[in-house]
Design a protein around this motif. Structure first.
Motif, PDB file in Angstrom:
ATOM      1  N   TRP A   1      28.484 -25.214  -3.037  1.00 47.31           N
ATOM      2  CA  TRP A   1      28.080 -26.282  -3.954  1.00 47.31           C
ATOM      3  C   TRP A   1      26.663 -26.042  -4.460  1.00 47.31           C
ATOM      4  O   TRP A   1      26.380 -26.095  -5.658  1.00 47.31           O
ATOM      5  CB  TRP A   1      28.182 -27.616  -3.235  1.00 47.31           C
ATOM      6  N   PHE A   2      25.753 -25.722  -3.523  1.00 45.08           N
ATOM      7  CA  PHE A   2      24.361 -25.464  -3.891  1.00 45.08           C
ATOM      8  C   PHE A   2      24.254 -24.231  -4.785  1.00 45.08           C
ATOM      9  O   PHE A   2      23.510 -24.214  -5.772  1.00 45.08           O
ATOM     10  CB  PHE A   2      23.514 -25.277  -2.632  1.00 45.08           C
TER      11      PHE A   2
ATOM     12  N   THR B   1      24.007 -33.903   1.320  1.00 44.74           N
ATOM     13  CA  THR B   1      25.135 -34.213   0.434  1.00 44.74           C
ATOM     14  C   THR B   1      24.690 -35.138  -0.698  1.00 44.74           C
ATOM     15  O   THR B   1      25.055 -34.928  -1.857  1.00 44.74           O
ATOM     16  CB  THR B   1      26.276 -34.882   1.217  1.00 44.74           C
ATOM     17  N   ILE B   2      23.886 -36.126  -0.367  1.00 35.61           N
ATOM     18  CA  ILE B   2      23.375 -37.042  -1.392  1.00 35.61           C
ATOM     19  C   ILE B   2      22.538 -36.273  -2.406  1.00 35.61           C
ATOM     20  O   ILE B   2      22.632 -36.504  -3.623  1.00 35.61           O
ATOM     21  CB  ILE B   2      22.540 -38.165  -0.752  1.00 35.61           C
ATOM     22  N   SER B   3      21.735 -35.347  -1.922  1.00 40.63           N
ATOM     23  CA  SER B   3      20.895 -34.542  -2.816  1.00 40.63           C
ATOM     24  C   SER B   3      21.746 -33.725  -3.778  1.00 40.63           C
ATOM     25  O   SER B   3      21.449 -33.649  -4.982  1.00 40.63           O
ATOM     26  CB  SER B   3      20.004 -33.607  -1.995  1.00 40.63           C
ATOM     27  N   LEU B   4      22.804 -33.133  -3.268  1.00 40.06           N
ATOM     28  CA  LEU B   4      23.700 -32.355  -4.127  1.00 40.06           C
ATOM     29  C   LEU B   4      24.377 -33.246  -5.165  1.00 40.06           C
ATOM     30  O   LEU B   4      24.534 -32.850  -6.323  1.00 40.06           O
ATOM     31  CB  LEU B   4      24.756 -31.651  -3.280  1.00 40.06           C
ATOM     32  N   LEU B   5      24.760 -34.433  -4.757  1.00 37.25           N
ATOM     33  CA  LEU B   5      25.380 -35.367  -5.682  1.00 37.25           C
ATOM     34  C   LEU B   5      24.416 -35.772  -6.793  1.00 37.25           C
ATOM     35  O   LEU B   5      24.784 -35.827  -7.972  1.00 37.25           O
ATOM     36  CB  LEU B   5      25.869 -36.614  -4.934  1.00 37.25           C
TER      37      LEU B   5
ATOM     38  N   VAL C   1      15.670 -30.126  -7.803  1.00 32.31           N
ATOM     39  CA  VAL C   1      14.506 -30.380  -6.953  1.00 32.31           C
ATOM     40  C   VAL C   1      14.442 -31.796  -6.386  1.00 32.31           C
ATOM     41  O   VAL C   1      13.715 -32.043  -5.420  1.00 32.31           O
ATOM     42  CB  VAL C   1      13.211 -30.095  -7.732  1.00 32.31           C
ATOM     43  N   PHE C   2      15.196 -32.730  -6.980  1.00 26.88           N
ATOM     44  CA  PHE C   2      15.085 -34.128  -6.560  1.00 26.88           C
ATOM     45  C   PHE C   2      16.392 -34.611  -5.937  1.00 26.88           C
ATOM     46  O   PHE C   2      17.450 -34.491  -6.558  1.00 26.88           O
ATOM     47  CB  PHE C   2      14.756 -35.018  -7.771  1.00 26.88           C
ATOM     48  N   PRO C   3      16.294 -35.167  -4.712  1.00 22.92           N
ATOM     49  CA  PRO C   3      15.133 -35.205  -3.828  1.00 22.92           C
ATOM     50  C   PRO C   3      14.970 -33.880  -3.084  1.00 22.92           C
ATOM     51  O   PRO C   3      15.922 -33.101  -2.997  1.00 22.92           O
ATOM     52  CB  PRO C   3      15.477 -36.343  -2.869  1.00 22.92           C
TER      53      PRO C   3
ATOM     54  N   ILE D   1      15.075 -31.243  -0.415  1.00 14.87           N
ATOM     55  CA  ILE D   1      15.739 -30.981   0.863  1.00 14.87           C
ATOM     56  C   ILE D   1      14.735 -30.443   1.882  1.00 14.87           C
ATOM     57  O   ILE D   1      14.830 -30.729   3.077  1.00 14.87           O
ATOM     58  CB  ILE D   1      16.896 -29.977   0.676  1.00 14.87           C
ATOM     59  N   HIS D   2      13.759 -29.662   1.404  1.00 16.06           N
ATOM     60  CA  HIS D   2      12.718 -29.142   2.295  1.00 16.06           C
ATOM     61  C   HIS D   2      12.027 -30.296   3.012  1.00 16.06           C
ATOM     62  O   HIS D   2      11.822 -30.255   4.231  1.00 16.06           O
ATOM     63  CB  HIS D   2      11.708 -28.332   1.481  1.00 16.06           C
ATOM     64  N   VAL D   3      11.649 -31.293   2.249  1.00 13.50           N
ATOM     65  CA  VAL D   3      10.948 -32.444   2.813  1.00 13.50           C
ATOM     66  C   VAL D   3      11.880 -33.261   3.697  1.00 13.50           C
ATOM     67  O   VAL D   3      11.540 -33.597   4.840  1.00 13.50           O
ATOM     68  CB  VAL D   3      10.371 -33.329   1.687  1.00 13.50           C
ATOM     69  N   TYR D   4      13.043 -33.568   3.179  1.00 22.72           N
ATOM     70  CA  TYR D   4      13.979 -34.417   3.912  1.00 22.72           C
ATOM     71  C   TYR D   4      14.380 -33.810   5.259  1.00 22.72           C
ATOM     72  O   TYR D   4      14.360 -34.495   6.293  1.00 22.72           O
ATOM     73  CB  TYR D   4      15.227 -34.660   3.061  1.00 22.72           C
ATOM     74  N   ASN D   5      14.735 -32.542   5.270  1.00 23.81           N
ATOM     75  CA  ASN D   5      15.152 -31.906   6.516  1.00 23.81           C
ATOM     76  C   ASN D   5      14.008 -31.786   7.512  1.00 23.81           C
ATOM     77  O   ASN D   5      14.219 -31.863   8.724  1.00 23.81           O
ATOM     78  CB  ASN D   5      15.739 -30.525   6.236  1.00 23.81           C
ATOM     79  N   SER D   6      12.800 -31.583   7.014  1.00 22.62           N
ATOM     80  CA  SER D   6      11.638 -31.507   7.904  1.00 22.62           C
ATOM     81  C   SER D   6      11.426 -32.845   8.605  1.00 22.62           C
ATOM     82  O   SER D   6      11.148 -32.902   9.809  1.00 22.62           O
ATOM     83  CB  SER D   6      10.380 -31.132   7.113  1.00 22.62           C
ATOM     84  N   ILE D   7      11.565 -33.920   7.852  1.00 16.61           N
ATOM     85  CA  ILE D   7      11.451 -35.256   8.436  1.00 16.61           C
ATOM     86  C   ILE D   7      12.554 -35.458   9.472  1.00 16.61           C
ATOM     87  O   ILE D   7      12.310 -35.977  10.568  1.00 16.61           O
ATOM     88  CB  ILE D   7      11.556 -36.331   7.338  1.00 16.61           C
ATOM     89  N   GLY D   8      13.757 -35.032   9.134  1.00 16.48           N
ATOM     90  CA  GLY D   8      14.885 -35.183  10.047  1.00 16.48           C
ATOM     91  C   GLY D   8      14.684 -34.456  11.360  1.00 16.48           C
ATOM     92  O   GLY D   8      14.990 -34.988  12.438  1.00 16.48           O
ATOM     93  N   VAL D   9      14.171 -33.250  11.290  1.00 18.74           N
ATOM     94  CA  VAL D   9      13.932 -32.471  12.508  1.00 18.74           C
ATOM     95  C   VAL D   9      12.872 -33.147  13.381  1.00 18.74           C
ATOM     96  O   VAL D   9      13.045 -33.267  14.598  1.00 18.74           O
ATOM     97  CB  VAL D   9      13.490 -31.037  12.166  1.00 18.74           C
TER      98      VAL D   9
END
Length: 218
Positions: A23-24, A90-94, A132-134, A136-144
């Protein structure tokens, strides 16, 4: 074989990659097509710094190491981390599918200036400034980092938790200082994380409160 499946059967979650990666990759093929430019005047106040390529690339190890660690150490933490990451991804891809977006403020750099500029130039050559929005680099870092903070085993290792927090912040900053993302992308990821966090971790929090209350009553 049955014992291995019972012990490591939760690896099935990694099959999400069969959905995400194609998808990406398909979205990345939209180079040259019209997209909505993501921009804020605040982006102009953030200088470009090639040195942030270091924490930016460390993101791959940061996320990968966390998934592997929790896979072997705590199935519950692993499930929560994957639920958090994969939901946001998934939301980011959507969003990028329904709302094609990108940036247009990458500066001109000389790849021969130093090894950091060379690395940035290589990154830009394979990663177009779209989808680029939103972030994923930022989101996944927060998640980890959330997963690290919630881990009972890692809570005892304060130095590691602090190091995780510092790396998370540096990675988030790197997306802006490398002109990979707008501050709008970062804020979007923060908002998305704030919405998904209680969904992924609320059951755990309620369970702990209930357990603590029962222990107190006893």
């Amino acid at each position: 074989m049955k014992q291995l499946i019972k012990k490591y059967g939760h690896i099935w979650l990694m099959s999400y990659g069969l959905i995400y990666l194609p998808w990406f990759a398909r979205l990345q093929e939209n180079v040259g097509k019209p997209y909505h430019v993501i921009y804020s005047p605040l982006d102009d106040l953030i200088p470009f710094s090639e040195y942030f390529i270091v924490p930016y690339l460390m993101w791959f190890f940061y996320v990968g190491a966390a998934i592997v660690y929790f896979f072997f150490s705590s199935r519950d933490d692993y499930y929560r981390l994957c639920a958090f990451l994969f939901t946001g991804m998934t939301i980011s891809l959507l969003v990028c599918t329904l709302f094609p977006n990108g940036t247009n403020f990458r500066p001109a750099i000389n790849p021969q200036e130093n090894i950091f500029c060379f690395a940035v130039a290589k990154l830009w050559s394979i990663d177009p400034c779209i989808n680029v929005f939103p972030s994923i680099h930022v989101y996944n870092s927060i998640g980890v980092h959330i997963a690290v903070c919630h881990s009972k085993a890692l809570q005892k290792k304060r130095t590691l938790v602090k190091a995780s927090g510092i790396l998370m912040v540096l990675i988030c900053m790197s997306t802006m200082f490398l002109k990979q993302h707008s501050i709008v992308d970062v804020v979007g990821s923060l908002l998305m994380a704030s919405v998904i966090y209680p969904i992924a971790y609320a059951p755990e929090t309620m369970h702990r409160k209930k357990y603590a209350g029962e222990s107190y009553n006893v």
